[in-house]
Design a protein around this motif. Structure first.
Motif, short mmCIF file in Angstrom:
data_model
loop_
_atom_site.label_atom_id
_atom_site.label_comp_id
_atom_site.label_asym_id
_atom_site.label_seq_id
_atom_site.Cartn_x
_atom_site.Cartn_y
_atom_site.Cartn_z
N HIS A 100 30.08 27.65 37.84
CA HIS A 100 30.74 28.91 38.19
C HIS A 100 31.18 28.92 39.66
O HIS A 100 30.65 28.18 40.48
CB HIS A 100 29.81 30.09 37.92
N THR A 101 32.16 29.76 39.91
CA THR A 101 32.66 29.97 41.28
C THR A 101 32.77 31.47 41.52
O THR A 101 32.97 32.25 40.59
CB THR A 101 34.05 29.32 41.49
N THR A 102 32.66 31.87 42.79
CA THR A 102 32.79 33.27 43.16
C THR A 102 34.27 33.61 43.30
O THR A 102 35.02 32.90 43.99
CB THR A 102 32.07 33.54 44.49
N VAL A 103 34.70 34.70 42.67
CA VAL A 103 36.11 35.08 42.72
C VAL A 103 36.34 36.47 43.33
O VAL A 103 37.48 36.80 43.67
CB VAL A 103 36.76 35.00 41.32
N LEU A 104 35.31 37.28 43.46
CA LEU A 104 35.41 38.56 44.16
C LEU A 104 34.11 38.79 44.93
O LEU A 104 33.03 38.38 44.49
CB LEU A 104 35.62 39.73 43.19
N THR A 105 34.22 39.47 46.09
CA THR A 105 33.06 39.78 46.92
C THR A 105 33.16 41.22 47.43
O THR A 105 34.09 41.96 47.09
CB THR A 105 32.96 38.83 48.12
N ALA A 106 32.22 41.59 48.29
CA ALA A 106 32.23 42.91 48.89
C ALA A 106 33.52 43.18 49.67
O ALA A 106 33.97 44.32 49.76
CB ALA A 106 31.03 43.08 49.82
N ALA A 107 34.11 42.13 50.21
CA ALA A 107 35.34 42.30 50.97
C ALA A 107 36.50 42.78 50.11
O ALA A 107 37.49 43.31 50.61
CB ALA A 107 35.72 40.97 51.64
N ASP A 108 36.37 42.61 48.80
CA ASP A 108 37.39 43.09 47.87
C ASP A 108 37.13 44.51 47.40
O ASP A 108 37.91 45.07 46.62
CB ASP A 108 37.46 42.16 46.65
N GLY A 109 36.00 45.09 47.85
CA GLY A 109 35.67 46.46 47.47
C GLY A 109 34.50 46.60 46.54
O GLY A 109 34.13 47.71 46.15
N LEU A 110 33.87 45.48 46.14
CA LEU A 110 32.73 45.56 45.24
C LEU A 110 31.57 46.31 45.89
O LEU A 110 31.29 46.13 47.08
CB LEU A 110 32.25 44.15 44.85
N GLN A 111 30.88 47.11 45.07
CA GLN A 111 29.69 47.83 45.51
C GLN A 111 28.64 47.72 44.39
O GLN A 111 28.20 48.70 43.82
CB GLN A 111 30.02 49.30 45.79
N GLY A 112 28.26 46.50 44.09
CA GLY A 112 27.31 46.27 43.00
C GLY A 112 27.99 46.35 41.66
O GLY A 112 27.78 47.29 40.90
N PRO A 113 28.83 45.36 41.30
CA PRO A 113 29.57 45.40 40.04
C PRO A 113 28.63 45.34 38.84
O PRO A 113 27.64 44.62 38.85
CB PRO A 113 30.46 44.15 40.10
N THR A 114 28.95 46.12 37.81
CA THR A 114 28.07 46.24 36.65
C THR A 114 28.65 45.65 35.38
O THR A 114 27.89 45.30 34.46
CB THR A 114 27.75 47.72 36.39
N SER A 115 29.95 45.57 35.26
CA SER A 115 30.56 45.12 34.01
C SER A 115 32.00 44.71 34.27
O SER A 115 32.55 44.93 35.35
CB SER A 115 30.49 46.21 32.93
N ILE A 116 32.61 44.11 33.24
CA ILE A 116 34.00 43.64 33.30
C ILE A 116 34.67 43.97 31.97
O ILE A 116 34.05 43.85 30.92
CB ILE A 116 34.08 42.11 33.50
N ALA A 117 35.93 44.38 32.02
CA ALA A 117 36.72 44.52 30.79
C ALA A 117 38.13 44.06 31.09
O ALA A 117 38.64 44.25 32.21
CB ALA A 117 36.72 45.96 30.30
N LEU A 118 38.78 43.46 30.10
CA LEU A 118 40.13 42.94 30.28
C LEU A 118 41.14 43.73 29.46
O LEU A 118 40.90 44.02 28.28
CB LEU A 118 40.20 41.48 29.88
N TYR A 119 42.26 44.06 30.10
CA TYR A 119 43.39 44.73 29.45
C TYR A 119 44.60 43.85 29.70
O TYR A 119 45.21 43.90 30.76
CB TYR A 119 43.58 46.12 30.07
#
Length: 321
Positions: A276-295
């Motif tokens: 795995h690789t990191t693709v988003l961090t706090a610098a992108d606005g994350l504040q403890g991400p809980t889930s993902i959904a795709l549209y």
């Protein structure tokens, strides 16, 4: 799902992690291939308990969200307008016996093709803990009881068989429940689902004839085949080293996964071989991400701010080809 913990020892551990997260400088943005064009659609109200735990998408891009601490189901439009659809009844004891957490919370949610929402509620009480349903224009009702000693968390719907699968983070179990309502049955209690001090089986998806679940404590993704007779096959760990993994989504590229790493405030891209690789961090606005959904090619990423205690939000980002 990762929230404030009631047990003193675990609370101290969380406080240490939270203090580090708040004191450490924000990392540089990781938004790069395969993600780009990150934007915050809406900032939720933490004071009102608007901590987005899970979401399900409608064909028009509306996100149906569980606000864990508010005990609510909400609809969030693509431009960020929030509409509360339901608030679940509070348990008589205030939810103090909710396993691991000590407060009642709404967790996993899915949407059927007819617009019916199914979602989970954990209260530590026999009368409210379980699978709930909300039909369009209707009122929420519990359709299946789950053990008060458990913490129902992740939810998936197998539409052809009208079966719901539920992860139980406290009991290390995957339950099966008829979508029409009825008794829950323990489908798998494999050791790979068990907690290791706090919460075990967490996020849940159905994909390519198998149930896939995360284990928050162990930082793993587990694949359990669904046999022809409906029983579970042999569980296999497909990825490790995913600290604080919550829920996830398949990208549409085979078994490739994009996952929310709640406690380390990152989103990771997990490849077929488990790397795995990191693709988003706090610098992108994350504040403890809980889930993902795709549209389509758009990824929805809600953050509940359980550890940072500021700015729960919903981000949209583009999944590049």
């Amino acid at each position: 799902m990762f929230t404030k913990i009631s047990k003193a020892a675990v609370t101290a551990a969380v406080a240490t992690v939270a203090s580090f997260a708040l004191a450490a400088p924000a990392p540089a943005s990781a938004a790069s291939a395969p993600l780009g064009h990150v934007r915050t659609v809406v900032h939720f109200d933490l004071a009102r308990g608007q901590t987005p735990e899970n979401l399900a998408l409608a064909p028009d891009g509306t996100a149906y969200v569980t606000f864990a601490k508010a005990r609510q189901i909400a609809a969030v439009s693509r431009n960020g307008a929030v509409r509360i659809l339901a608030t679940l009844p509070a348990p008589a004891d205030g939810g103090v016996h909710t396993p691991a957490l000590g407060f009642p919370l709404t967790t996993g949610i899915v949407r059927a093709h007819d617009g019916t929402l199914y979602f989970l509620y954990a209260t530590g009480t026999d009368d409210l803990t379980g699978v709930w349903r909300l039909r369009p224009g209707g009122r929420p009702q519990r359709i299946a009881a789950l053990p008060a000693a458990g913490l129902p968390n992740g939810l998936a719907l197998d539409a052809p068989s009208r079966t719901l699968y539920v992860t139980d983070s406290a009991l290390g179990t995957i339950w099966r429940v008829p979508a029409g309502g009825g008794a829950a049955t323990a489908w798998s209690t494999d050791p790979a689902l068990a907690p290791a001090g706090f919460l075990g089986a967490n996020g849940l998806k159905l994909h390519n004839g198998a149930v896939w679940a995360t284990n928050l404590d162990k930082g793993t993704i587990v694949r359990i085949p669904i046999r022809a007779d409906g029983r579970p096959g042999i569980a296999r760990i497909t990825a490790t080293g995913l600290a604080g993994i919550d829920d996830f989504a398949f990208t549409g590229r085979g078994d490739q996964i994009i996952a929310a790493l709640n406690t380390v405030n990152e989103v990771a891209l997990v490849q077929h071989d488990g790397t795995h690789t990191t693709v988003l961090t706090a610098a992108d606005g994350l504040q403890g991400p809980t889930s993902i959904a795709l549209y389509g090619h758009t990824a929805y990423v809600p953050s509940a701010a359980y550890l940072t205690a500021k700015d729960p939000n919903l981000l949209l980002t583009h999944l590049r080809d």
